[in-house]
Scaffold this motif. Sequence first.
Motif, PDB file in Angstrom:
ATOM      1  N   ASP A  15       7.983  24.769  14.608  1.00  0.00           N
ATOM      2  CA  ASP A  15       8.720  25.058  13.380  1.00  0.00           C
ATOM      3  C   ASP A  15       9.045  26.543  13.283  1.00  0.00           C
ATOM      4  N   PHE A  16       8.120  27.361  13.730  1.00  0.00           N
ATOM      5  CA  PHE A  16       8.358  28.808  13.738  1.00  0.00           C
ATOM      6  C   PHE A  16       9.545  29.145  14.640  1.00  0.00           C
ATOM      7  N   VAL A  17       9.570  28.579  15.823  1.00  0.00           N
ATOM      8  CA  VAL A  17      10.662  28.857  16.757  1.00  0.00           C
ATOM      9  C   VAL A  17      11.997  28.393  16.182  1.00  0.00           C
TER      10      VAL A  17
ATOM     11  N   HIS B 105      12.341  31.366  11.341  1.00  0.00           N
ATOM     12  CA  HIS B 105      11.322  32.166  10.676  1.00  0.00           C
ATOM     13  C   HIS B 105      11.958  33.423  10.111  1.00  0.00           C
ATOM     14  N   LEU B 106      11.223  34.106   9.256  1.00  0.00           N
ATOM     15  CA  LEU B 106      11.731  35.353   8.705  1.00  0.00           C
ATOM     16  C   LEU B 106      11.972  36.352   9.835  1.00  0.00           C
ATOM     17  N   PRO B 107      13.031  37.134   9.742  1.00  0.00           N
ATOM     18  CA  PRO B 107      13.356  38.074  10.817  1.00  0.00           C
ATOM     19  C   PRO B 107      12.196  39.013  11.148  1.00  0.00           C
ATOM     20  N   GLY B 108      11.818  39.014  12.417  1.00  0.00           N
ATOM     21  CA  GLY B 108      10.754  39.898  12.881  1.00  0.00           C
ATOM     22  C   GLY B 108       9.352  39.352  12.741  1.00  0.00           C
ATOM     23  N   ALA B 109       9.214  38.153  12.173  1.00  0.00           N
ATOM     24  CA  ALA B 109       7.883  37.589  11.960  1.00  0.00           C
ATOM     25  C   ALA B 109       7.244  37.143  13.270  1.00  0.00           C
ATOM     26  N   ARG B 110       5.925  37.037  13.229  1.00  0.00           N
ATOM     27  CA  ARG B 110       5.169  36.521  14.366  1.00  0.00           C
ATOM     28  C   ARG B 110       4.277  35.386  13.884  1.00  0.00           C
ATOM     29  N   TYR B 111       4.120  34.389  14.749  1.00  0.00           N
ATOM     30  CA  TYR B 111       3.406  33.176  14.355  1.00  0.00           C
ATOM     31  C   TYR B 111       1.901  33.343  14.506  1.00  0.00           C
TER      32      TYR B 111
ATOM     33  N   GLU C  90      15.524  33.610  11.445  1.00  0.00           N
ATOM     34  CA  GLU C  90      15.720  33.987  12.846  1.00  0.00           C
ATOM     35  C   GLU C  90      15.153  32.864  13.712  1.00  0.00           C
ATOM     36  N   ARG C  91      15.803  32.553  14.804  1.00  0.00           N
ATOM     37  CA  ARG C  91      15.357  31.494  15.697  1.00  0.00           C
ATOM     38  C   ARG C  91      14.810  32.098  16.986  1.00  0.00           C
ATOM     39  N   GLY C  92      14.013  31.290  17.681  1.00  0.00           N
ATOM     40  CA  GLY C  92      13.494  31.709  18.976  1.00  0.00           C
ATOM     41  C   GLY C  92      12.200  32.470  18.888  1.00  0.00           C
ATOM     42  N   LEU C  93      11.815  33.055  20.023  1.00  0.00           N
ATOM     43  CA  LEU C  93      10.567  33.802  20.104  1.00  0.00           C
ATOM     44  C   LEU C  93      10.821  35.287  19.877  1.00  0.00           C
ATOM     45  N   PRO C  94       9.930  35.961  19.172  1.00  0.00           N
ATOM     46  CA  PRO C  94      10.125  37.403  18.939  1.00  0.00           C
ATOM     47  C   PRO C  94       9.888  38.198  20.214  1.00  0.00           C
TER      48      PRO C  94
END
Length: 280
Positions: free
Chosen positions: A38-40, A43-49, A133-137
């Motif tokens: 769900d995070f990927v 998520h909020l821009p710049g966030a980390r899971y 934001e989508r994808g991995l940071p």
Amino acid sequence: MTGPLISAEELAGLLGEVTLLDVRYEMGAQGGPPRHADFVAGHLPGARYVDLDTDLAAPPGEEGRHPLPEPDDFQAAMRRLGVTASRPVVVYDDWQGRAAARAWWLLRYHGHTDVRVLDGGLTAWREAGGELERGLPARVDVPAADSDPDAFVVDPSSQHLPVVRAQDVASVRVLVDARAAARYRGEVEPVDPVAGHIPGAVNLPTERNRDDSGRFRTPEELARLYAGVGAVPGVWVAAYCGSGVTATHDVLAMELAGIPAALFPGGWSGWITDPARPVE
């Protein structure tokens, strides 16, 4: 930043200046499945899971289903997620703040002085028109040496936020059980092997801390709510839940209301690991 909460509107103006942690989680019979997918997806821009089960807890055992993590493990997890000593941290979830409050509490307990919960979580962000934001940071580099002045070095202490252990629970003046009323009464128990509550505890379910929008009630409303069960300033108050997660929401709510409150981190799941402890 000041206060334990931040609005979506205020956060929008601080993107890039804070460390954002996404603590989405789902409660289940054996703990919540990771929400990384769900995070990927957004998520909020710049966030980390943040994985609550591994980053914010030790393995289940005598201290319950979500024991406090070992300090070194918590420090390593927070550094991996980009937390530093000087940069403000904002945590959020999509569970009315229940999981985010666990991250807030742990960071505060371990000595970080500038941590806030996004009031209303992911829903409030979307309602305010915030983009996802989508994808991995991208990989983040943070100070890794304890000698670096900006490295987050844990300092777990009850002077930051108080903790109550099982042997001291009986001496707490007002012990708040944050679970649903039916679980408190022992009518149902969907997670733990024993039903009931710690003798003498009063029930104030976590869901009552929020209004219909999913945001925290006003400090005045919270003060009246907790006064109804005897939790007022000057009285030794502690909160517990099933495993020390949602009770942090109550601790946060009481901080908003001006009521210092301790956490019993073992919760019900830790209490019942010793069959000699009484059950009501």
